[in-house]
Design a protein around this motif. Structure first.
Motif, PDB file in Angstrom:
ATOM      1  N   LEU A 162      44.617  -8.362 -28.569  1.00  0.00           N
ATOM      2  CA  LEU A 162      46.002  -8.172 -28.158  1.00  0.00           C
ATOM      3  C   LEU A 162      46.951  -8.151 -29.355  1.00  0.00           C
ATOM      4  O   LEU A 162      46.886  -9.004 -30.228  1.00  0.00           O
ATOM      5  CB  LEU A 162      46.423  -9.276 -27.182  1.00  0.00           C
ATOM      6  N   GLY A 163      47.788  -7.132 -29.414  1.00  0.00           N
ATOM      7  CA  GLY A 163      48.788  -7.021 -30.464  1.00  0.00           C
ATOM      8  C   GLY A 163      48.294  -6.335 -31.728  1.00  0.00           C
ATOM      9  O   GLY A 163      49.050  -6.151 -32.675  1.00  0.00           O
ATOM     10  N   LYS A 164      47.022  -5.928 -31.745  1.00  0.00           N
ATOM     11  CA  LYS A 164      46.467  -5.309 -32.953  1.00  0.00           C
ATOM     12  C   LYS A 164      46.480  -3.785 -32.842  1.00  0.00           C
ATOM     13  O   LYS A 164      46.530  -3.228 -31.755  1.00  0.00           O
ATOM     14  CB  LYS A 164      45.034  -5.801 -33.187  1.00  0.00           C
ATOM     15  N   THR A 165      46.410  -3.135 -33.994  1.00  0.00           N
ATOM     16  CA  THR A 165      46.342  -1.677 -34.068  1.00  0.00           C
ATOM     17  C   THR A 165      45.118  -1.292 -34.885  1.00  0.00           C
ATOM     18  O   THR A 165      44.850  -1.902 -35.921  1.00  0.00           O
ATOM     19  CB  THR A 165      47.617  -1.106 -34.728  1.00  0.00           C
ATOM     20  N   PHE A 166      44.396  -0.297 -34.400  1.00  0.00           N
ATOM     21  CA  PHE A 166      43.196   0.179 -35.071  1.00  0.00           C
ATOM     22  C   PHE A 166      43.360   1.670 -35.368  1.00  0.00           C
ATOM     23  O   PHE A 166      43.860   2.417 -34.537  1.00  0.00           O
ATOM     24  CB  PHE A 166      41.968  -0.068 -34.188  1.00  0.00           C
ATOM     25  N   ARG A 167      42.933   2.074 -36.556  1.00  0.00           N
ATOM     26  CA  ARG A 167      43.042   3.475 -36.961  1.00  0.00           C
ATOM     27  C   ARG A 167      41.727   3.959 -37.552  1.00  0.00           C
ATOM     28  O   ARG A 167      41.066   3.229 -38.271  1.00  0.00           O
ATOM     29  CB  ARG A 167      44.130   3.637 -38.019  1.00  0.00           C
ATOM     30  N   GLU A 168      41.417   5.204 -37.243  1.00  0.00           N
ATOM     31  CA  GLU A 168      40.239   5.832 -37.826  1.00  0.00           C
ATOM     32  C   GLU A 168      40.501   7.332 -37.833  1.00  0.00           C
ATOM     33  O   GLU A 168      40.617   7.952 -36.776  1.00  0.00           O
ATOM     34  CB  GLU A 168      38.989   5.500 -37.001  1.00  0.00           C
ATOM     35  N   GLY A 169      40.652   7.899 -39.016  1.00  0.00           N
ATOM     36  CA  GLY A 169      40.986   9.317 -39.126  1.00  0.00           C
ATOM     37  C   GLY A 169      42.316   9.591 -38.431  1.00  0.00           C
ATOM     38  O   GLY A 169      43.306   8.912 -38.677  1.00  0.00           O
TER      39      GLY A 169
ATOM     40  N   LEU B  67      34.829   5.630 -26.697  1.00  0.00           N
ATOM     41  CA  LEU B  67      35.395   5.963 -28.000  1.00  0.00           C
ATOM     42  C   LEU B  67      35.424   4.685 -28.830  1.00  0.00           C
ATOM     43  O   LEU B  67      35.775   3.619 -28.321  1.00  0.00           O
ATOM     44  CB  LEU B  67      36.827   6.480 -27.774  1.00  0.00           C
ATOM     45  N   ARG B  68      35.063   4.785 -30.090  1.00  0.00           N
ATOM     46  CA  ARG B  68      35.141   3.620 -30.979  1.00  0.00           C
ATOM     47  C   ARG B  68      36.082   3.931 -32.124  1.00  0.00           C
ATOM     48  O   ARG B  68      35.934   4.958 -32.778  1.00  0.00           O
ATOM     49  CB  ARG B  68      33.761   3.248 -31.521  1.00  0.00           C
ATOM     50  N   ILE B  69      37.039   3.062 -32.318  1.00  0.00           N
ATOM     51  CA  ILE B  69      38.002   3.203 -33.398  1.00  0.00           C
ATOM     52  C   ILE B  69      37.917   1.932 -34.228  1.00  0.00           C
ATOM     53  O   ILE B  69      38.151   0.839 -33.702  1.00  0.00           O
ATOM     54  CB  ILE B  69      39.423   3.435 -32.849  1.00  0.00           C
ATOM     55  N   GLU B  70      37.551   2.061 -35.477  1.00  0.00           N
ATOM     56  CA  GLU B  70      37.274   0.921 -36.359  1.00  0.00           C
ATOM     57  C   GLU B  70      36.262  -0.020 -35.711  1.00  0.00           C
ATOM     58  O   GLU B  70      36.353  -1.232 -35.823  1.00  0.00           O
ATOM     59  CB  GLU B  70      38.559   0.152 -36.708  1.00  0.00           C
ATOM     60  N   GLY B  71      35.317   0.556 -34.965  1.00  0.00           N
ATOM     61  CA  GLY B  71      34.281  -0.232 -34.319  1.00  0.00           C
ATOM     62  C   GLY B  71      34.676  -0.855 -32.987  1.00  0.00           C
ATOM     63  O   GLY B  71      33.847  -1.441 -32.301  1.00  0.00           O
TER      64      GLY B  71
END
Length: 101
Positions: free
Chosen positions: A25-32, A86-90
């Motif tokens: 909760l509250g986190k952001t993940f980025r990949e490409g 879908l996996r974004i930063e795992g």
């Protein structure tokens, strides 16, 4: 065992379940080009045990699921195809929509 945040929205006959693993909760993940924001205003509702997620998925017509515990539970119960996760930063993310006829 970790907990899961769940929030239910009822809109025009649809039941949307937003669920995420507590620690995301509250986190952001980025990949490409992909970006996954686990926003409190969308996901933060009741904090429940993993078992409760199954009951909520039965009622939901749409679900937005983020995190290992949420997505794994939905796969175990047959709501999500593991090939469509879908996996974004795992971090696994899946969406579900039930087709009602």
């Amino acid at each position: 065992m970790g907990m899961i945040y769940v929030r239910i929205y009822r809109v025009q006959g649809e039941v949307l379940l937003a669920a995420c693993d507590e620690e995301l909760l509250g986190k952001t993940f980025r990949e490409g080009e992909l970006k996954l924001e686990v926003k409190e205003r969308f996901y933060k509702g009741e904090l429940v045990e993993e078992a409760k997620l199954g009951e909520l998925l039965k009622e939901a017509t749409i679900a937005n699921l983020t995190g290992e515990r949420c997505v794994t539970k939905a796969i175990e119960l047959g709501y999500v195809n593991p090939e469509r996760v879908l996996r974004i930063e795992g971090v696994p993310h899946a969406q579900m929509a039930k087709l009602l006829f």
